[in-house]
Design a protein around this motif. Structure first.
Motif, PDB file in Angstrom:
ATOM      1  N   LEU A 131      -3.446  -6.237  -5.639  1.00  0.00           N
ATOM      2  CA  LEU A 131      -1.996  -6.385  -5.673  1.00  0.00           C
ATOM      3  C   LEU A 131      -1.577  -7.474  -6.659  1.00  0.00           C
ATOM      4  CD1 LEU A 131      -1.129  -6.068  -1.870  1.00  0.00           C
ATOM      5  CD2 LEU A 131      -0.798  -4.358  -3.668  1.00  0.00           C
TER       6      LEU A 131
ATOM      7  N   HIS B 187       0.789  -6.869  -9.792  1.00  0.00           N
ATOM      8  CA  HIS B 187       1.993  -7.697  -9.950  1.00  0.00           C
ATOM      9  C   HIS B 187       2.050  -8.334 -11.337  1.00  0.00           C
ATOM     10  CE1 HIS B 187       4.961 -10.870  -9.343  1.00  0.00           C
ATOM     11  NE2 HIS B 187       4.053 -11.751  -9.733  1.00  0.00           N
TER      12      HIS B 187
ATOM     13  N   GLN C  56       4.888  -7.134 -14.757  1.00  0.00           N
ATOM     14  CA  GLN C  56       5.878  -7.958 -15.451  1.00  0.00           C
ATOM     15  C   GLN C  56       6.088  -7.516 -16.890  1.00  0.00           C
ATOM     16  OE1 GLN C  56       7.441 -10.028 -13.291  1.00  0.00           O
ATOM     17  NE2 GLN C  56       5.920  -9.091 -11.919  1.00  0.00           N
TER      18      GLN C  56
END
Length: 280
Positions: free
Chosen positions: A42, A46, A50
């Motif tokens: 995760l 993440h 971005q």
């Protein structure tokens, strides 16, 4: 972050032996690895997510090299370092035997620093942080981790002291060693700690000396503490078995009868070859 936090708490339980009487070591180890892997996955998702926004405030180099982002260099930088540390720790899991127990465990302690950096990343760069409520919610798991780590550190020192006293009590007597072949994972850490007692053979089987002389007791106790699977126990004559979870109980027992003599053979780790009080 929750999965990483849970992985660290489970790792502390493994290292300190807090749940050894209520949960199997193998089950706890598997759960620890699963939580760490989910949290790392995760975190990677993440980081690279971005890159998706159209404003392009974060570039590929920003999620690989820390402190290069022009908008938020420090906040994103500490997050990148945390992610890279956790990636290194995940890779080190495949190199435990090559690194050795103590070096691997010292490297693994960087998980606490990684979680601290990840917490700082959320507080600095999080889009929903800034208010006191969210800040407290983010800080509470970190404070729990620090508190448990400090408690565990004190417990570790107590265990070291107990182990020293236990070794002193056994010194000058013969001590028997037993290995649970079902639990033993053949990491070879015991051989590194006590090569005169344990030998990991070429066929993958562990050979060990059932009776340890007085000058090998220190190394044997160190091997018991180093075994990540908690598969090794030390038995003194007719006294109860002594492992990582039994050092305190063993210290409270009365001195047992001397263990029998042995011919010094190295049986493989099968229950049928384990000797207790001189008998199979």
């Amino acid at each position: 972050m929750f999965f990483l936090w849970l992985a660290i708490i489970l790792g502390l339980s493994l290292a300190r032996g807090w749940t050894m009487t209520s949960m199997k070591h193998s089950s706890l180890l598997a759960l620890h690895g699963s939580m760490a892997l989910i949290g790392l996955t995760l975190g990677i998702v993440h980081g690279f997510a971005q890159l998706a926004p159209a404003d392009k405030t974060v570039h590929l180099i920003d999620v690989v090299v820390p402190f290069t982002n022009a908008v938020d260099p420090f906040g994103i930088g500490v997050g990148v370092i945390a992610l890279e540390i956790m990636t290194a720790l995940a890779i080190s899991m495949t190199m435990q035997k090559l690194m050795g127990f103590h070096r691997w465990r010292a490297l693994h302690s960087l998980a606490y620093a990684a979680y601290t950096l990840a917490t700082g990343h959320i507080l600095i760069s999080g889009s929903e942080t800034g208010g006191p409520v969210i800040t407290v919610i983010v800080l509470i798991p970190w404070l729990i981790m620090v508190g448990l780590w400090m408690t565990g550190t004190a417990s570790k020192e107590d265990k070291e002291g107990m182990a020293d006293k236990f070794t002193t009590r056994l010194r000058g007597k013969l001590t028997t060693v037993q290995v649970d072949p079902i639990v033993c994972a053949r990491f070879g850490f015991c051989e590194q700690e006590a090569p005169e007692v344990f030998q990991l053979r070429g066929d993958g089987q562990l050979a060990y000396q059932t009776v340890v002389a007085d000058n090998q007791v220190d190394a044997a106790v160190a091997a018991v503490r180093a075994c990540p699977a908690r598969a090794i126990s030390i038995e003194m004559g007719t006294s109860a078995s002594v492992g990582m979870s039994g050092l305190r109980a063993a210290m409270q027992e009365q001195a047992a009868a001397p263990a029998p003599q042995t011919n010094g053979n190295y049986p493989t780790n099968e229950f049928s070859r384990i000797r207790t009080n001189g008998r199979r």
